[in-house]
Design an enzyme around this catalytic site. Structure first.
Site, PDB file in Angstrom:
ATOM      1  N   ARG A 182       0.865  -1.185   0.000  1.00 25.20           N
ATOM      2  CA  ARG A 182       0.000   0.000   0.000  1.00 25.20           C
ATOM      3  C   ARG A 182       0.900   1.233   0.000  1.00 25.20           C
ATOM      4  O   ARG A 182       1.658   1.457   0.946  1.00 25.20           O
ATOM      5  CB  ARG A 182      -0.898  -0.013   1.246  1.00 25.20           C
ATOM      6  CG  ARG A 182      -1.742   1.216   1.341  1.00 25.20           C
ATOM      7  CD  ARG A 182      -2.747   1.228   2.494  1.00 25.20           C
ATOM      8  NE  ARG A 182      -3.341   2.543   2.516  1.00 25.20           N
ATOM      9  CZ  ARG A 182      -3.300   3.381   3.543  1.00 25.20           C
ATOM     10  NH1 ARG A 182      -2.798   3.017   4.704  1.00 25.20           N
ATOM     11  NH2 ARG A 182      -3.811   4.595   3.429  1.00 25.20           N
ATOM     12  N   HIS A 211      -2.868  10.931   0.438  1.00 31.19           N
ATOM     13  CA  HIS A 211      -2.360  10.729   1.794  1.00 31.19           C
ATOM     14  C   HIS A 211      -1.746  12.065   2.231  1.00 31.19           C
ATOM     15  O   HIS A 211      -0.546  12.177   2.447  1.00 31.19           O
ATOM     16  CB  HIS A 211      -1.350   9.582   1.805  1.00 31.19           C
ATOM     17  CG  HIS A 211      -1.103   8.969   3.156  1.00 31.19           C
ATOM     18  ND1 HIS A 211      -1.302   7.631   3.429  1.00 31.19           N
ATOM     19  CD2 HIS A 211      -0.657   9.508   4.318  1.00 31.19           C
ATOM     20  CE1 HIS A 211      -0.986   7.377   4.689  1.00 31.19           C
ATOM     21  NE2 HIS A 211      -0.585   8.505   5.250  1.00 31.19           N
ATOM     22  N   GLU A 267      -7.482   8.584   6.063  1.00 35.83           N
ATOM     23  CA  GLU A 267      -7.760   9.231   7.349  1.00 35.83           C
ATOM     24  C   GLU A 267      -8.312  10.657   7.228  1.00 35.83           C
ATOM     25  O   GLU A 267      -7.652  11.636   7.615  1.00 35.83           O
ATOM     26  CB  GLU A 267      -6.498   9.220   8.213  1.00 35.83           C
ATOM     27  CG  GLU A 267      -5.959   7.825   8.461  1.00 35.83           C
ATOM     28  CD  GLU A 267      -4.717   7.786   9.372  1.00 35.83           C
ATOM     29  OE1 GLU A 267      -4.125   8.844   9.622  1.00 35.83           O
ATOM     30  OE2 GLU A 267      -4.363   6.692   9.817  1.00 35.83           O
ATOM     31  N   ASN A 325      -7.450   1.788   9.884  1.00 33.84           N
ATOM     32  CA  ASN A 325      -6.134   1.995  10.499  1.00 33.84           C
ATOM     33  C   ASN A 325      -6.331   1.963  12.001  1.00 33.84           C
ATOM     34  O   ASN A 325      -7.116   2.745  12.552  1.00 33.84           O
ATOM     35  CB  ASN A 325      -5.556   3.358  10.103  1.00 33.84           C
ATOM     36  CG  ASN A 325      -5.143   3.404   8.643  1.00 33.84           C
ATOM     37  OD1 ASN A 325      -5.210   2.392   7.933  1.00 33.84           O
ATOM     38  ND2 ASN A 325      -4.720   4.568   8.184  1.00 33.84           N
ATOM     39  N   TYR A 352      -4.356   1.836  15.793  1.00 37.66           N
ATOM     40  CA  TYR A 352      -3.135   1.919  16.607  1.00 37.66           C
ATOM     41  C   TYR A 352      -3.410   1.758  18.093  1.00 37.66           C
ATOM     42  O   TYR A 352      -2.624   1.172  18.813  1.00 37.66           O
ATOM     43  CB  TYR A 352      -2.428   3.262  16.364  1.00 37.66           C
ATOM     44  CG  TYR A 352      -1.823   3.338  14.979  1.00 37.66           C
ATOM     45  CD1 TYR A 352      -0.541   2.873  14.733  1.00 37.66           C
ATOM     46  CD2 TYR A 352      -2.560   3.837  13.899  1.00 37.66           C
ATOM     47  CE1 TYR A 352       0.007   2.905  13.463  1.00 37.66           C
ATOM     48  CE2 TYR A 352      -2.020   3.870  12.618  1.00 37.66           C
ATOM     49  CZ  TYR A 352      -0.727   3.400  12.409  1.00 37.66           C
ATOM     50  OH  TYR A 352      -0.188   3.421  11.154  1.00 37.66           O
ATOM     51  N   GLU A 411      -3.503  -0.166   8.169  1.00 40.26           N
ATOM     52  CA  GLU A 411      -2.322   0.245   8.935  1.00 40.26           C
ATOM     53  C   GLU A 411      -2.435  -0.295  10.346  1.00 40.26           C
ATOM     54  O   GLU A 411      -3.498  -0.220  10.974  1.00 40.26           O
ATOM     55  CB  GLU A 411      -2.206   1.779   9.058  1.00 40.26           C
ATOM     56  CG  GLU A 411      -1.793   2.487   7.812  1.00 40.26           C
ATOM     57  CD  GLU A 411      -1.683   4.011   8.017  1.00 40.26           C
ATOM     58  OE1 GLU A 411      -1.434   4.470   9.151  1.00 40.26           O
ATOM     59  OE2 GLU A 411      -1.853   4.723   7.017  1.00 40.26           O
TER      60      GLU A 411
HETATM   61  O1  IFM Z   1       2.441   7.831   9.810  1.00 35.16           O
HETATM   62  C1  IFM Z   1       1.066   7.830   9.970  1.00 35.16           C
HETATM   63  C2  IFM Z   1       0.366   7.614   8.660  1.00 35.16           C
HETATM   64  O2  IFM Z   1       0.739   8.536   7.706  1.00 35.16           O
HETATM   65  C3  IFM Z   1      -1.128   7.720   8.854  1.00 35.16           C
HETATM   66  N1  IFM Z   1      -1.581   6.865   9.914  1.00 35.16           N
HETATM   67  C4  IFM Z   1      -0.866   6.910  11.161  1.00 35.16           C
HETATM   68  C5  IFM Z   1       0.623   6.755  10.933  1.00 35.16           C
HETATM   69  C6  IFM Z   1       1.366   6.801  12.276  1.00 35.16           C
HETATM   70  O3  IFM Z   1       1.134   8.012  12.918  1.00 35.16           O
END
Ligand code: IFM
Length: 454
Positions: free
Chosen positions: A77, A121, A166, A299, A301, A357
């Site tokens: 990606r 992006h 995002e 995504n 985290y 992600e």
């Molecule tokens: O680096 C970023 C990415 O560009 C978008 N999602 C979160 C990642 C980590 O912060």
């Protein structure tokens, strides 16, 4: 030790983005992006850096494809830099820029790696920003034209397309909180931006499908499970409001064709809207935004725990000690990925979900032999893959997983201070070194399975 096998055909990938790795900022006819301009302002980037060279991927892309081949990934990606292919955002096309992505796509395919292309992006051409950027409806139109251009050139070989990465970050971090380019602090503008980004997603999806027979088209959202800091009414209400603006503001229009009433009322109450109307929404916009998706990119985290402050406003609080946070200050909370996937699957029913992600920033633990034993990153990835596996067992339509990121890279306003890569980058020499997590991920891919390390 228990081995958890993934379904046959599960897509294993790695992710990057153009502004974060390419460099070559003034080469091959590339125009200026809003991040070039933002980074040039003193004080905007934590370590005073910029992305002019970044990982020099613009010159080292063949070597980077080799790194992916060594991992055995099925997909890569990456994003197209809009200012590289249309330097002013509209009008003159830079064929040298298109040639760059064309060659990359060919090389990926020769190596059996599926290109998974993100069109936006965060690197808007500065020329479009000068005319009003995403605050202007016209930018949505420009994006649809740009999507048509790129898919005309690459659509004979690329079938997986992401319109945006995002939108929450684009709108809120870029236009409400000012932490990201273009650095505005205007909540009313941020709402217009969110709408125009979503609208451009709908318009671009149509253009992509016209140009790419059999395309799978989706959008990538950064989503978080939000929990209240206490069972009390005030914290519960704060968590609902946070969820409304962070998650539902995007999920609801995309899947239900409407903005969430409670979140709209909340924005009006805070004075970000003149009334309960959304004046920037025109007839036909919501059906365009709700054009059926082929997939949703998630995504993930971390989670957010939210409480009400003295004025009742939602604020995120940290529930765990600092040593349990990644270098981004984010709590490691794999269960949140499972819960989030279930929620999205049950409430919104996307036909397919990809985790587009997931990854962690940690400073290197280099041993005396020069080995990078990034145990914490391996633990993080393992925990999240096990959570994804539980979601699959619960019936979630999950089709793939991408590690963020292939390489250490320019982490936006943090500059180069945060390292997410499976491969470490020495920015002085541009040398890439595989961390232990790279070898670990290679083995996961080869086995199509993850072990629970017990
Ligand atoms: O680096 C970023 C990415 O560009 C978008 N999602 C979160 C990642 C980590 O912060």
């Amino acid at each position: 030790m228990t081995i958890r096998a993934f379904p046959k055909g599960f897509l294993w990938g790695v992710a990057t983005s153009a502004q974060q790795i390419e460099g070559g900022f003034a080469e091959g006819g590339r125009g200026e992006s809003i991040w070039d301009r933002f980074a040039a302002n003193p004080g905007r980037i934590e370590d005073g850096s910029d992305a002019r060279v970044a990982c020099d991927h613009y010159h080292r892309w063949r070597e980077d494809v080799e790194l992916m081949r060594a991992l055995g990934v099925g997909a890569y990606r990456f994003s197209i830099a809009w200012p590289r292919v249309v330097p002013e955002g509209r009008g003159v096309i830079n064929t040298i820029g298109l040639d760059f992505y064309d060659a990359l796509v060919d090389r990926l395919l020769q190596n059996g790696i599926r290109p998974f292309v993100t069109l936006y992006h965060w690197d808007l051409p500065q020329a479009l920003q000068d005319r009003g950027g995403w605050g202007l409806r016209d930018t949505a139109d420009a994006f649809a034209e740009y999507a048509a251009l790129v898919t005309t050139r690459l659509g004979d070989r690329v079938t997986s397309w992401v319109t945006h990465n995002e939108p929450w970050c684009i709108a809120t971090l870029g236009h409400e909180e000012g932490h990201q380019a273009p650095g505005h602090r205007d909540p009313a503008e941020a709402l217009r931006v969110a709408h125009h980004v979503l609208l451009s997603h709908g318009w671009a999806s149509e253009r992509i499908r016209q140009n790419v027979p059999g395309a799978e088209v989706g959008i990538v959202l950064n989503l978080v499970p939000v929990s209240p800091a206490s069972p009390g009414k005030a914290d519960n209400d704060a968590a609902r409001r946070f969820d409304g603006f962070f998650n539902r503001w995007y999920l609801d229009p995309l899947f239900h064709g409407r903005y969430p009433d409670d979140a709209v009322a909340d924005r009006a109450r805070r004075g970000h809207l003149a009334g309960r109307d959304l004046p920037f929404v025109r007839e036909g916009d919501l059906p365009a935004i709700a054009t059926p998706l082929d997939f949703l990119g998630v995504n993930y985290y971390s989670r957010l725990v939210v409480q009400a402050d003295a004025d009742g406003e939602p604020v995120a609080v940290q529930m765990v000690p600092e040593e349990e946070l990644t270098d981004m200050g984010w709590e490691v909370f794999p269960q949140g990925l499972h819960d989030l996937l279930l929620r999205v699957d049950r409430e919104y029913k996307p036909p397919r979900i990809y985790i587009t992600e997931n990854g962690a920033a940690y400073t290197d633990d280099v041993d005396t032999a020069g080995r990078i034993a990034d145990v914490r990153r391996v633990d993080y990835l393992r925990g999240h893959l096990l959570a994804a596996h539980r979601a699959l067992a619960d019936g979630v339509s999950l089709y793939g997983y991408f590690v963020w990121s292939l390489l250490d890279n320019f982490e936006w306003a943090h500059g180069y201070s945060k390292r997410f890569g499976l491969y470490a980058v020495d920015y002085a020499t541009q040398h890439r070194t595989a961390r232990d997590s790279a070898f670990w991920y290679r083995d996961v891919i080869a086995a199509n399975a993850v072990d629970d390390a017990t």
